[in-house]
Scaffold this motif. Structure first.
Motif, PDB file in Angstrom:
ATOM      1  N   LYS A   1       0.834  -1.199   0.000  1.00  0.00           N
ATOM      2  CA  LYS A   1       0.000   0.000   0.000  1.00  0.00           C
ATOM      3  C   LYS A   1       0.872   1.253   0.000  1.00  0.00           C
ATOM      4  N   ASP A   2       1.932   1.254   0.819  1.00  0.00           N
ATOM      5  CA  ASP A   2       2.828   2.415   0.883  1.00  0.00           C
ATOM      6  C   ASP A   2       3.550   2.635  -0.443  1.00  0.00           C
ATOM      7  N   GLU A   3       3.913   1.539  -1.119  1.00  0.00           N
ATOM      8  CA  GLU A   3       4.580   1.672  -2.416  1.00  0.00           C
ATOM      9  C   GLU A   3       3.635   2.266  -3.453  1.00  0.00           C
ATOM     10  N   TRP A   4       2.381   1.864  -3.426  1.00  0.00           N
ATOM     11  CA  TRP A   4       1.406   2.453  -4.350  1.00  0.00           C
ATOM     12  C   TRP A   4       1.190   3.934  -4.045  1.00  0.00           C
ATOM     13  N   ILE A   5       1.195   4.285  -2.775  1.00  0.00           N
ATOM     14  CA  ILE A   5       1.074   5.698  -2.406  1.00  0.00           C
ATOM     15  C   ILE A   5       2.247   6.487  -2.978  1.00  0.00           C
ATOM     16  N   GLY A   6       3.468   5.895  -2.885  1.00  0.00           N
ATOM     17  CA  GLY A   6       4.652   6.546  -3.442  1.00  0.00           C
ATOM     18  C   GLY A   6       4.550   6.715  -4.951  1.00  0.00           C
ATOM     19  N   ILE A   7       4.012   5.710  -5.641  1.00  0.00           N
ATOM     20  CA  ILE A   7       3.826   5.788  -7.100  1.00  0.00           C
ATOM     21  C   ILE A   7       2.820   6.882  -7.446  1.00  0.00           C
ATOM     22  N   HIS A   8       1.739   6.947  -6.699  1.00  0.00           N
ATOM     23  CA  HIS A   8       0.724   7.972  -6.959  1.00  0.00           C
ATOM     24  C   HIS A   8       1.251   9.380  -6.656  1.00  0.00           C
ATOM     25  N   ASN A   9       2.072   9.488  -5.623  1.00  0.00           N
ATOM     26  CA  ASN A   9       2.685  10.798  -5.321  1.00  0.00           C
ATOM     27  C   ASN A   9       3.625  11.211  -6.447  1.00  0.00           C
ATOM     28  N   LEU A  10       4.349  10.248  -6.997  1.00  0.00           N
ATOM     29  CA  LEU A  10       5.240  10.536  -8.120  1.00  0.00           C
ATOM     30  C   LEU A  10       4.438  10.947  -9.347  1.00  0.00           C
ATOM     31  N   ARG A  11       3.319  10.273  -9.561  1.00  0.00           N
ATOM     32  CA  ARG A  11       2.429  10.618 -10.681  1.00  0.00           C
ATOM     33  C   ARG A  11       1.958  12.075 -10.586  1.00  0.00           C
TER      34      ARG A  11
ATOM     35  N   ASN B   1       8.967   4.559 -30.992  1.00  0.00           N
ATOM     36  CA  ASN B   1       9.213   3.905 -32.290  1.00  0.00           C
ATOM     37  C   ASN B   1       8.376   4.628 -33.338  1.00  0.00           C
ATOM     38  N   ALA B   2       8.843   5.812 -33.748  1.00  0.00           N
ATOM     39  CA  ALA B   2       8.054   6.658 -34.652  1.00  0.00           C
ATOM     40  C   ALA B   2       8.786   6.970 -35.949  1.00  0.00           C
ATOM     41  N   GLY B   3       9.671   6.070 -36.374  1.00  0.00           N
ATOM     42  CA  GLY B   3      10.347   6.245 -37.654  1.00  0.00           C
ATOM     43  C   GLY B   3      11.737   6.830 -37.562  1.00  0.00           C
ATOM     44  N   SER B   4      12.034   7.547 -36.492  1.00  0.00           N
ATOM     45  CA  SER B   4      13.383   8.083 -36.304  1.00  0.00           C
ATOM     46  C   SER B   4      13.614   8.280 -34.815  1.00  0.00           C
ATOM     47  N   TYR B   5      14.879   8.181 -34.429  1.00  0.00           N
ATOM     48  CA  TYR B   5      15.189   8.274 -33.000  1.00  0.00           C
ATOM     49  C   TYR B   5      15.044   9.705 -32.522  1.00  0.00           C
ATOM     50  N   LYS B   6      14.291   9.867 -31.440  1.00  0.00           N
ATOM     51  CA  LYS B   6      14.114  11.170 -30.831  1.00  0.00           C
ATOM     52  C   LYS B   6      13.723  10.985 -29.374  1.00  0.00           C
ATOM     53  N   VAL B   7      14.236  11.840 -28.509  1.00  0.00           N
ATOM     54  CA  VAL B   7      13.889  11.789 -27.092  1.00  0.00           C
ATOM     55  C   VAL B   7      12.878  12.893 -26.796  1.00  0.00           C
ATOM     56  N   TYR B   8      11.788  12.505 -26.149  1.00  0.00           N
ATOM     57  CA  TYR B   8      10.721  13.450 -25.812  1.00  0.00           C
ATOM     58  C   TYR B   8      10.676  13.638 -24.299  1.00  0.00           C
ATOM     59  N   GLU B   9      10.120  14.746 -23.883  1.00  0.00           N
ATOM     60  CA  GLU B   9       9.828  14.947 -22.465  1.00  0.00           C
ATOM     61  C   GLU B   9       8.346  14.679 -22.258  1.00  0.00           C
ATOM     62  N   THR B  10       8.052  13.616 -21.520  1.00  0.00           N
ATOM     63  CA  THR B  10       6.673  13.209 -21.303  1.00  0.00           C
ATOM     64  C   THR B  10       6.302  13.406 -19.840  1.00  0.00           C
ATOM     65  N   PRO B  11       5.182  14.026 -19.547  1.00  0.00           N
ATOM     66  CA  PRO B  11       4.742  14.187 -18.155  1.00  0.00           C
ATOM     67  C   PRO B  11       4.582  12.831 -17.480  1.00  0.00           C
ATOM     68  N   ILE B  12       5.114  12.710 -16.284  1.00  0.00           N
ATOM     69  CA  ILE B  12       5.023  11.430 -15.575  1.00  0.00           C
ATOM     70  C   ILE B  12       3.581  11.103 -15.218  1.00  0.00           C
ATOM     71  N   SER B  13       2.741  12.128 -15.182  1.00  0.00           N
ATOM     72  CA  SER B  13       1.313  11.906 -14.913  1.00  0.00           C
ATOM     73  C   SER B  13       0.673  11.063 -16.006  1.00  0.00           C
ATOM     74  N   GLU B  14       1.174  11.176 -17.244  1.00  0.00           N
ATOM     75  CA  GLU B  14       0.654  10.352 -18.345  1.00  0.00           C
ATOM     76  C   GLU B  14       1.135   8.908 -18.223  1.00  0.00           C
ATOM     77  N   LEU B  15       2.409   8.751 -17.908  1.00  0.00           N
ATOM     78  CA  LEU B  15       2.994   7.411 -17.843  1.00  0.00           C
ATOM     79  C   LEU B  15       2.408   6.582 -16.709  1.00  0.00           C
ATOM     80  N   LEU B  16       2.061   7.245 -15.593  1.00  0.00           N
ATOM     81  CA  LEU B  16       1.562   6.531 -14.423  1.00  0.00           C
ATOM     82  C   LEU B  16       0.054   6.678 -14.236  1.00  0.00           C
ATOM     83  N   SER B  17      -0.628   7.168 -15.260  1.00  0.00           N
ATOM     84  CA  SER B  17      -2.092   7.196 -15.229  1.00  0.00           C
ATOM     85  C   SER B  17      -2.616   5.773 -15.390  1.00  0.00           C
TER      86      SER B  17
END
Length: 328
Positions: A266-276, A287-303
């Motif tokens: 439960k505490d680990e999930w709380i930590g994940i949600h706080n990070l989100r 994998n979009a045809g060419s190598y590129k690094v994007y900045e993605t909000p962590i809220s999207e990744l952990l939604s």
């Protein structure tokens, strides 16, 4: 004129000899000692490396190269006619690792030497401020040491993703392969510890691996509980208690106890949600045809949607045998 003819025929006679035995692969120590240092210069002398380089210039069947950067010198050789090759990586005058492929020397054809002590010296050199809580003991197996420190960021790009476009082919980033190796060997202890690692990309790999493993373990536990209930019903329906069935129930219960370690608390999930909710951004590659690094909000990744995507990726990796690919 006679002297020129003599030299010409000498060269003709000697050329096949070089093509047949330019390198004596038996000079490589076939050792399992992964802590005693091997001198680079001593091995190169045994292989007559300077001579190998010279003669490789004059033939298409042999390739020899020597490349260096600030820390490593890499010696590579290949014989196209025999399909034999080697690659030596030297660090500060001693051999960090070598790979040898020669069907005529060793029963298994391929050998790999990797010096754990030299590797950890290298780690201390490039990560001098690494906190003790994130360091591994020399007693860890070679593949665990390599995978763990790649996940920490050694010799791996600082990017997060599942499949990224490198050159013309999409493939998993180095850190993805590393975390899969740790999962394959059930080193949940190491992955769990990296959930609090300072680098956010490394932390995300650890988090998604723990989410996947927790989800998978929950599913297995559910199946085991069904078997336990079925076995107990069978046991209660018999007048005489079957010792084998009792032991079977105990074995299933013990398996559940072991699997419970994999479940996120439960505490680990709380930590994940706080990070989100932290508004941090993660360097991601796709994998979009060419190598590129994007900045993605962590809220999207952990939604919820992002977590479902993680689980889909892992299922695809299982289906495509990526776990077997990164087992070693």
């Amino acid at each position: 004129m006679k002297r020129l003819l003599f030299l010409f025929f000498t060269m003709l006679l000697s050329a096949p000899a070089y093509s047949q035995a330019l390198v004596d692969f038996s000079k490589f120590p076939n050792t399992t000692d992964d802590t005693t240092a091997l001198s680079t210069s001593v091995l190169l002398d045994k292989l007559d490396w300077e001579s190998v380089k010279r003669h490789s210039i004059y033939t298409d069947t042999h390739r020899a190269s020597e490349t260096s950067d600030n820390l490593f010198i890499i010696y590579e050789y290949s014989d196209r006619t025999k399909g034999a090759s080697f690659r030596i990586t030297s660090y500060k005058g001693v051999i960090l690792k070598y790979y040898v492929d020669s069907s005529s020397v060793y029963p298994m054809n391929k050998i790999l030497y990797f010096n754990k002590k030299i590797w950890l010296n290298y780690i201390n050199n490039i990560l001098p401020s690494l906190p003790d809580e994130f360091k591994l003991s020399i007693n860890e197996p070679n593949n665990i040491l390599r995978a763990y420190y790649k996940l920490v960021g050694v010799d791996s790009g600082d990017e997060y993703g599942f499949i990224c476009e490198y050159s013309a082919v999409g493939m998993p980033p180095i850190r993805r392969g590393a975390v899969i190796t740790l999962l394959q060997h059930q080193r949940i202890d190491l992955i769990r510890n990296l959930m609090k690692y300072p680098n956010i990309q490394t932390r995300m790999y650890a988090i998604d691996a723990m989410i996947y493993n927790s989800n998978k373990s929950n599913h297995i536990i559910s199946q085991l509980n069904k078997k336990i209930r079925k076995s107990k019903n069978t046991l209660f329906s018999h007048k005489n208690k079957d010792p084998q069935l009792i032991n079977h129930i105990k074995t299933l219960s013990d398996s559940i106890s072991i699997l419970n370690y994999n479940i996120l608390s439960k505490d680990e999930w709380i930590g994940i949600h706080n990070l989100r909710d932290s508004k941090l951004k993660v360097k991601t590659c796709g994998n979009a045809g060419s190598y590129k690094v994007y900045e993605t909000p962590i809220s999207e990744l952990l939604s919820n949607k992002g977590i479902n995507e993680m689980l889909k990726w892992y299922k695809n990796f299982e289906r495509m045998d990526y776990f077997l690919m990164y087992a070693n």
